[in-house]
Motif scaffolding. Structure first.
Motif, PDB file in Angstrom:
ATOM      1  N   ASN A 160       0.993  -1.301  -0.265  1.00 58.58           N
ATOM      2  CA  ASN A 160      -0.162   0.101  -0.101  1.00 58.58           C
ATOM      3  C   ASN A 160       1.026   1.181   0.058  1.00 58.58           C
ATOM      4  OD1 ASN A 160       0.020  -1.060   3.147  1.00 58.58           O
ATOM      5  ND2 ASN A 160      -0.058   1.282   2.956  1.00 58.58           N
ATOM      6  N   SER A 166      -5.072   5.990   0.540  1.00 54.54           N
ATOM      7  CA  SER A 166      -4.411   4.732   0.390  1.00 54.54           C
ATOM      8  C   SER A 166      -4.526   3.808  -0.848  1.00 54.54           C
ATOM      9  CB  SER A 166      -4.808   3.636   1.820  1.00 54.54           C
ATOM     10  OG  SER A 166      -3.979   2.571   1.513  1.00 54.54           O
ATOM     11  N   ASN A 172      -8.758   1.213  -3.662  1.00 53.31           N
ATOM     12  CA  ASN A 172      -8.295   2.180  -3.057  1.00 53.31           C
ATOM     13  C   ASN A 172      -9.154   2.286  -1.595  1.00 53.31           C
ATOM     14  OD1 ASN A 172      -6.240   1.963  -4.693  1.00 53.31           O
ATOM     15  ND2 ASN A 172      -7.010   3.604  -5.913  1.00 53.31           N
ATOM     16  N   GLN A 209      -4.037   0.544  -2.491  1.00 52.46           N
ATOM     17  CA  GLN A 209      -3.878  -0.662  -2.237  1.00 52.46           C
ATOM     18  C   GLN A 209      -3.490  -1.636  -3.499  1.00 52.46           C
ATOM     19  OE1 GLN A 209      -4.271  -2.190   0.914  1.00 52.46           O
ATOM     20  NE2 GLN A 209      -4.490  -0.086   1.792  1.00 52.46           N
TER      21      GLN A 209
END
Length: 692
Positions: free
Chosen positions: A390, A414, A421, A416
């Motif tokens: 991440n 974030s 996300n 991912q």
């Protein structure tokens, strides 16, 4: 027994109030760093930060973090005699929702980063203080900081040229003790040196030898096949070493820390078998197992100024924890091992970096902090090896609208690798009224990503089939908190701090292991991790601290209500709220003439309830209440060069507590006993300090 327990509680509470005192030597201007733009006093912090000082740890003669957290409100330590692990639960949610860090860096374990950490593996040798923030911290600390964070601040300087300390501690395990074969035996040494005005270095080693708890069992060398071989709590030996090098000049600081953990846990099979061959003749043996854990921790941190204005704080960390199992045959007559086979069971290797930059404005009324977090983890669990990543970016601002009002909004994005996300947001408020009233409120939106185990778990036995689920999605949560605190110093010398707090937490898409079907031909019950639950929690608590002269007292109480709706593929639970009540009370008194501190710590964990899965419905399971009382006497000799601590843990002699469960399902018996502790134990600790 119940009457005696309540008498003890009333005595501790009444005695503490009569003396008008406080537990820890907390000062109103204690400096905290967790969640702050820069170190500042608790009073100025928008967050509610609880501090556990080095003196608290000394008074408890704590072996590891579980000994410390066992006494704190809203926190429940969950030990296991089966695998030797101790994890933390906050607000009814387990360790997957609570983040543990060392110097603001999440600590790795064999299945994750920062969460589900084994408290018994955390060394307390070089701790300056422990800071706890309850509630959602998703903006500043990312995924899985749903119920709160714990940050261990380690020592990085000394006023003396040399500090040398050596510690030996002997402790009974219940009534069991021998100098080598029973009980707990701890040795530690630490050496630190202020090399120059700018350089500091330290190195330490700690050995913790827990010989297990027999509780009627007969140990490793029992030769009869009567089910008595082995231990109720498994023997465990830990070696923890650390090294630190730090440099500081003007506003620039940098340090590198290394830690290595080596842990062996022994399982002795209760089944003894017989054999015969021409070489050994008649012999007896058992097929035993050993769990081998090791962890490497590297952290490089730098703080300073850019362009003589902007403040930065950057950490780069590489960590790895690995667990292996070693199966072997143990021959009981000769006491030799053979046929040893070692297999790596689980591991997690992580590259982690986080950094912030702040102090953009000369106007102190507005502060802005920009930050990033980068996580690259390679996980392994038989037979799966996968990578999870991440890349997070966050921004937070603190607006001092007036001397009394501070506002702190924040947001995190974030990206991912495995999931969609995610984002988190928060808004914190602090208002200082007249007469030292402090009002704080916060809103937080956060998320929890599925663990490696939840994604890839695989286990099959005769009647059950358990698997992970790669299609899991992150849980999302929303929390609200409000608190009111009043601190006052009276002319009599009495210092009082009282706070009342309330919070609410709402989690969607909660992950649980659930029954997905019963195979009609084999009757095997098939379970899988799925996003099945909705979880709500509200909490009301009060904490009261008193200090006068050398007397200290703390008293707290909390009422927690939990509602969880679980819908598996076959049936569902209802959303009824289930309640629990907790109390803690701590008292200490320092006698200057004797250089002696007397301390007592009491914790009441009320009855808790939860829904468990039966054949055709979810049924309430009840875990009985428990009481925990520790006491110690700590005395210094020869101008603090020698320090002795004597005391007792679990004075109320708690071992197992009852848990009722549904008898409908094959996975749930009518009732069971939870191994909570191994009874009353006594300890003696001796530390030699040489400072010059």
């Amino acid at each position: 027994m119940k009457i005696k327990k309540h008498i003890v509680l009333i005595f501790i509470t009444a005695f503490g109030y009569a003396q008008n005192d406080t537990i820890t030597e907390n000062k109103l201007q204690e400096v905290v760093v967790t969640g702050q733009f820069e170190p500042q006093s608790i009073k100025k912090s928008v967050f509610n930060v609880r501090v556990i000082t080095a003196k608290d740890i000394q008074n408890l003669a704590a072996n590891n973090l579980s000994d410390v957290l066992n006494q704190y409100l809203n926190i429940t330590v969950r030990p296991s005699g089966v695998d030797g692990r101790s994890t933390v639960s906050l607000f009814g949610l387990d360790a997957r929702y609570f983040k543990i860090m060392v110097d603001n860096v999440p600590l790795v374990n064999e299945a994750g980063l920062g969460n589900n950490t084994d408290l018994s593996q955390i060394n307390l040798n070089d701790i300056e203080q422990i800071e706890i923030v309850e509630g959602s911290m998703g903006v500043t600390h990312g995924a899985n900081a749903v119920t709160g964070i714990l940050n261990i601040i380690t020592k990085k300087s000394s006023k003396d040229k040399w500090n040398i300390s050596a510690t030996a501690q002997e402790e009974t395990v219940g009534e069991e003790f021998e100098f080598f074969d029973k009980g707990r035996h701890i040795q530690a040494i630490k050496v630190s040196n202020s090399i120059s005005e700018n350089w500091f270095a330290s190195i330490s080693a700690n050995r913790n030898d827990f010989q297990g708890f027999l509780d009627g069992k007969q140990g490793k060398n029992h030769i009869e096949n009567d089910g008595l071989r082995g231990n109720r709590w498994l023997p465990k030996e830990q070696l923890n070493t650390t090294a630190l090098v730090a440099f500081a000049k003007n506003q620039f600081r940098i340090f590198y820390k290394f830690e290595y953990l080596d842990e062996n846990i022994d399982f002795y099979n209760s089944t003894v078998q017989s054999g015969f061959n021409s070489e050994l003749g008649s012999y007896r043996y058992a097929d035993d197992k050993r769990y081998l854990n090791n962890r490497y921790f590297h952290n490089l941190n730098s703080t300073g100024k850019i362009f003589n204005k902007l403040s930065y704080n950057v950490s780069v960390s590489h960590q790895k924890q690995e667990r292996s199992t070693e199966d072997f045959r143990y021959y009981l007559f000769t006491r030799n091992e053979a046929n040893n086979v070692k297999i790596k069971d689980q591991s997690m290797e992580t590259f982690y970096s986080t950094g912030t930059i702040s102090n953009f404005f000369s106007d102190k009324k507005v502060a802005l902090q920009l930050g990033y977090e980068l996580v690259h983890s390679r996980g392994f669990s038989l037979p799966v090896r996968e990578t999870l990543e991440n890349y997070d970016f966050f921004a937070s601002s603190e607006i001092n609208a007036s001397e009394k009002l501070s506002i702190r909004p924040g947001i995190r994005f974030s990206a991912q690798s495995k999931f969609k996300n995610q984002h988190a947001s928060s808004l914190g408020l602090r208002y200082l009224f007249l007469n030292d009233f402090e009002l704080r409120g916060s809103y937080g939106n956060s998320f929890r990503t599925p663990t490696f185990e939840e994604l890839y778990y695989y286990f099959v036995n005769d009647s059950h089939f358990y698997i992970g689920n790669e299609n899991l999605i992150p849980e999302t949560s929303t929390s609200y908190e409000i608190s009111l605190k009043k601190s006052v110093s009276l002319t009599s010398g009495l210092k009082v701090s009282t706070s009342f707090a309330g919070s609410f937490l709402d989690i969607d898409d909660k992950i649980d292991m659930a029954l997905i079907r019963i195979n009609p031909s084999t009757l095997i019950r098939e379970f899988q991790y799925i996003n099945i639950s909705k979880y709500k929690m509200w909490n009301f608590s009060t904490m009261n601290q008193f200090k006068k002269g050398n007397w200290n007292l703390n008293f707290g109480a909390a009422l927690v209500g939990i509602s969880q709706k679980i819908e598996n593929q076959i049936f569902a639970s209802n959303e009824k709220f289930l309640y629990s009540f907790n109390i803690n009370s701590n008292i200490s008194y320092f006698v200057p003439k004797w250089q002696t501190t007397f301390s007592a710590y009491y914790k009441y964990n009320g009855k808790t309830q939860q829904f468990v899965e039966g054949n055709s419905e979810y049924i309430i399971s009840t875990i009985d209440a428990s009481n925990w009382l520790d006491a110690s006497i700590r005395k210094s000799f020869f101008k603090n060069q020698l320090e002795a601590t004597i005391g007792a843990r679990n004075i109320l002699d708690i071992t197992n507590i009852n848990q009722t469960r549904a008898n409908d399902g094959a996975a749930h018996g009518t009732s069971s006993n939870i191994m909570l502790a191994y009874g009353r134990s006594y300890f003696f600790k001796l530390t030699y300090n040489l400072n010059f």
